[in-house]
Design a protein around this motif. Structure first.
Motif, PDB file in Angstrom:
ATOM      1  N   UNK A 144     -21.393  22.305  90.769  1.00  0.00           N
ATOM      2  CA  UNK A 144     -20.536  21.482  89.905  1.00  0.00           C
ATOM      3  C   UNK A 144     -19.963  20.285  90.662  1.00  0.00           C
ATOM      4  N   UNK A 145     -20.349  20.129  91.936  1.00  0.00           N
ATOM      5  CA  UNK A 145     -19.929  18.957  92.696  1.00  0.00           C
ATOM      6  C   UNK A 145     -18.689  19.133  93.542  1.00  0.00           C
ATOM      7  N   UNK A 146     -18.230  20.365  93.719  1.00  0.00           N
ATOM      8  CA  UNK A 146     -17.025  20.623  94.518  1.00  0.00           C
ATOM      9  C   UNK A 146     -17.391  21.014  95.945  1.00  0.00           C
ATOM     10  N   UNK A 147     -16.490  20.714  96.870  1.00  0.00           N
ATOM     11  CA  UNK A 147     -16.531  21.277  98.221  1.00  0.00           C
ATOM     12  C   UNK A 147     -15.505  22.406  98.222  1.00  0.00           C
ATOM     13  N   UNK A 148     -15.804  23.493  98.950  1.00  0.00           N
ATOM     14  CA  UNK A 148     -14.934  24.669  98.893  1.00  0.00           C
ATOM     15  C   UNK A 148     -14.635  25.195 100.301  1.00  0.00           C
ATOM     16  N   UNK A 149     -13.648  24.637 100.973  1.00  0.00           N
ATOM     17  CA  UNK A 149     -13.236  25.259 102.236  1.00  0.00           C
ATOM     18  C   UNK A 149     -12.394  26.500 101.948  1.00  0.00           C
ATOM     19  N   UNK A 150     -12.574  27.505 102.775  1.00  0.00           N
ATOM     20  CA  UNK A 150     -11.823  28.754 102.641  1.00  0.00           C
ATOM     21  C   UNK A 150     -11.020  28.977 103.903  1.00  0.00           C
ATOM     22  N   UNK A 151      -9.785  29.448 103.723  1.00  0.00           N
ATOM     23  CA  UNK A 151      -8.898  29.720 104.850  1.00  0.00           C
ATOM     24  C   UNK A 151      -8.297  31.107 104.683  1.00  0.00           C
ATOM     25  N   UNK A 152      -8.147  31.798 105.796  1.00  0.00           N
ATOM     26  CA  UNK A 152      -7.536  33.121 105.785  1.00  0.00           C
ATOM     27  C   UNK A 152      -6.026  32.993 105.611  1.00  0.00           C
ATOM     28  N   UNK A 153      -5.434  33.980 104.962  1.00  0.00           N
ATOM     29  CA  UNK A 153      -3.981  34.007 104.783  1.00  0.00           C
ATOM     30  C   UNK A 153      -3.255  33.786 106.107  1.00  0.00           C
ATOM     31  N   UNK A 154      -3.682  34.501 107.158  1.00  0.00           N
ATOM     32  CA  UNK A 154      -3.008  34.392 108.451  1.00  0.00           C
ATOM     33  C   UNK A 154      -3.051  32.975 108.997  1.00  0.00           C
ATOM     34  N   UNK A 155      -4.170  32.278 108.794  1.00  0.00           N
ATOM     35  CA  UNK A 155      -4.265  30.902 109.272  1.00  0.00           C
ATOM     36  C   UNK A 155      -3.271  29.999 108.548  1.00  0.00           C
ATOM     37  N   UNK A 156      -3.147  30.168 107.250  1.00  0.00           N
ATOM     38  CA  UNK A 156      -2.207  29.357 106.476  1.00  0.00           C
ATOM     39  C   UNK A 156      -0.774  29.633 106.924  1.00  0.00           C
ATOM     40  N   UNK A 157      -0.473  30.890 107.195  1.00  0.00           N
ATOM     41  CA  UNK A 157       0.900  31.256 107.570  1.00  0.00           C
ATOM     42  C   UNK A 157       1.230  30.915 109.019  1.00  0.00           C
ATOM     43  N   UNK A 158       0.242  30.978 109.914  1.00  0.00           N
ATOM     44  CA  UNK A 158       0.530  30.821 111.340  1.00  0.00           C
ATOM     45  C   UNK A 158      -0.021  29.535 111.940  1.00  0.00           C
ATOM     46  N   UNK A 159      -0.979  28.908 111.289  1.00  0.00           N
ATOM     47  CA  UNK A 159      -1.621  27.720 111.859  1.00  0.00           C
ATOM     48  C   UNK A 159      -1.740  26.622 110.803  1.00  0.00           C
ATOM     49  N   UNK A 160      -0.648  26.308 110.147  1.00  0.00           N
ATOM     50  CA  UNK A 160      -0.676  25.352 109.041  1.00  0.00           C
ATOM     51  C   UNK A 160      -1.217  23.987 109.443  1.00  0.00           C
ATOM     52  N   UNK A 161      -0.782  23.499 110.593  1.00  0.00           N
ATOM     53  CA  UNK A 161      -1.242  22.181 111.033  1.00  0.00           C
ATOM     54  C   UNK A 161      -2.755  22.158 111.193  1.00  0.00           C
ATOM     55  N   UNK A 162      -3.317  23.189 111.792  1.00  0.00           N
ATOM     56  CA  UNK A 162      -4.769  23.251 111.977  1.00  0.00           C
ATOM     57  C   UNK A 162      -5.489  23.296 110.631  1.00  0.00           C
ATOM     58  N   UNK A 163      -4.945  24.023 109.680  1.00  0.00           N
ATOM     59  CA  UNK A 163      -5.550  24.099 108.345  1.00  0.00           C
ATOM     60  C   UNK A 163      -5.521  22.722 107.683  1.00  0.00           C
ATOM     61  N   UNK A 164      -4.381  22.047 107.735  1.00  0.00           N
ATOM     62  CA  UNK A 164      -4.278  20.716 107.124  1.00  0.00           C
ATOM     63  C   UNK A 164      -5.202  19.713 107.812  1.00  0.00           C
ATOM     64  N   UNK A 165      -5.316  19.783 109.134  1.00  0.00           N
ATOM     65  CA  UNK A 165      -6.241  18.900 109.850  1.00  0.00           C
ATOM     66  C   UNK A 165      -7.682  19.165 109.424  1.00  0.00           C
TER      67      UNK A 165
END
Length: 123
Positions: A91-112
């Protein structure tokens, strides 16, 4: 000019479930939403828990055709997720997936990483 896909109505049951999910986010989803809402991230409009076809997308920016999925351990090696990702890719989407722990502990890395994905061009 290419034709836009025909709008397909989302089943009421799926819309209701998405609404329930918006009112009861996981800790990681709540943390990510604080970073994405109100155009806080790169001035992009994100929506959360959006019904799309037979799925509920955690976070989506339709302008950039980007779906961000936040996953817990129940998603490890899930064939359903692979099928879902293939459907969204078609359908034309890109789909990055992140683990819960990464979002909670490594937010800057996820946003980068999300910024890096936004700057990637399709070949």
């Amino acid at each position: 000019m290419p034709q836009r896909p025909r709008h397909v109505s989302t089943p009421a049951k799926l819309r209701a479930f998405a609404k329930t999910m918006r009112h009861a986010p996981t800790d990681a989803e709540s943390a990510m939403w604080k970073l994405l809402r109100d155009r806080r991230f790169a001035q992009l409009k994100f929506r959360r828990q959006v019904p799309f076809q037979n799925y509920i997308l955690d976070f989506v920016c339709f302008e950039q055709r980007l779906v961000i999925e936040i996953d817990g351990s129940q998603h490890a090696e899930q064939t359903r997720d692979q099928i879902r990702d293939a459907t969204l890719l078609a359908a034309g989407f890109r789909v990055p997936r992140y683990w819960n722990n990464d979002v909670l502990q490594r937010r800057t890395a996820v946003l980068e990483d999300i910024l890096a994905k936004l700057s990637e061009t399709d070949e």
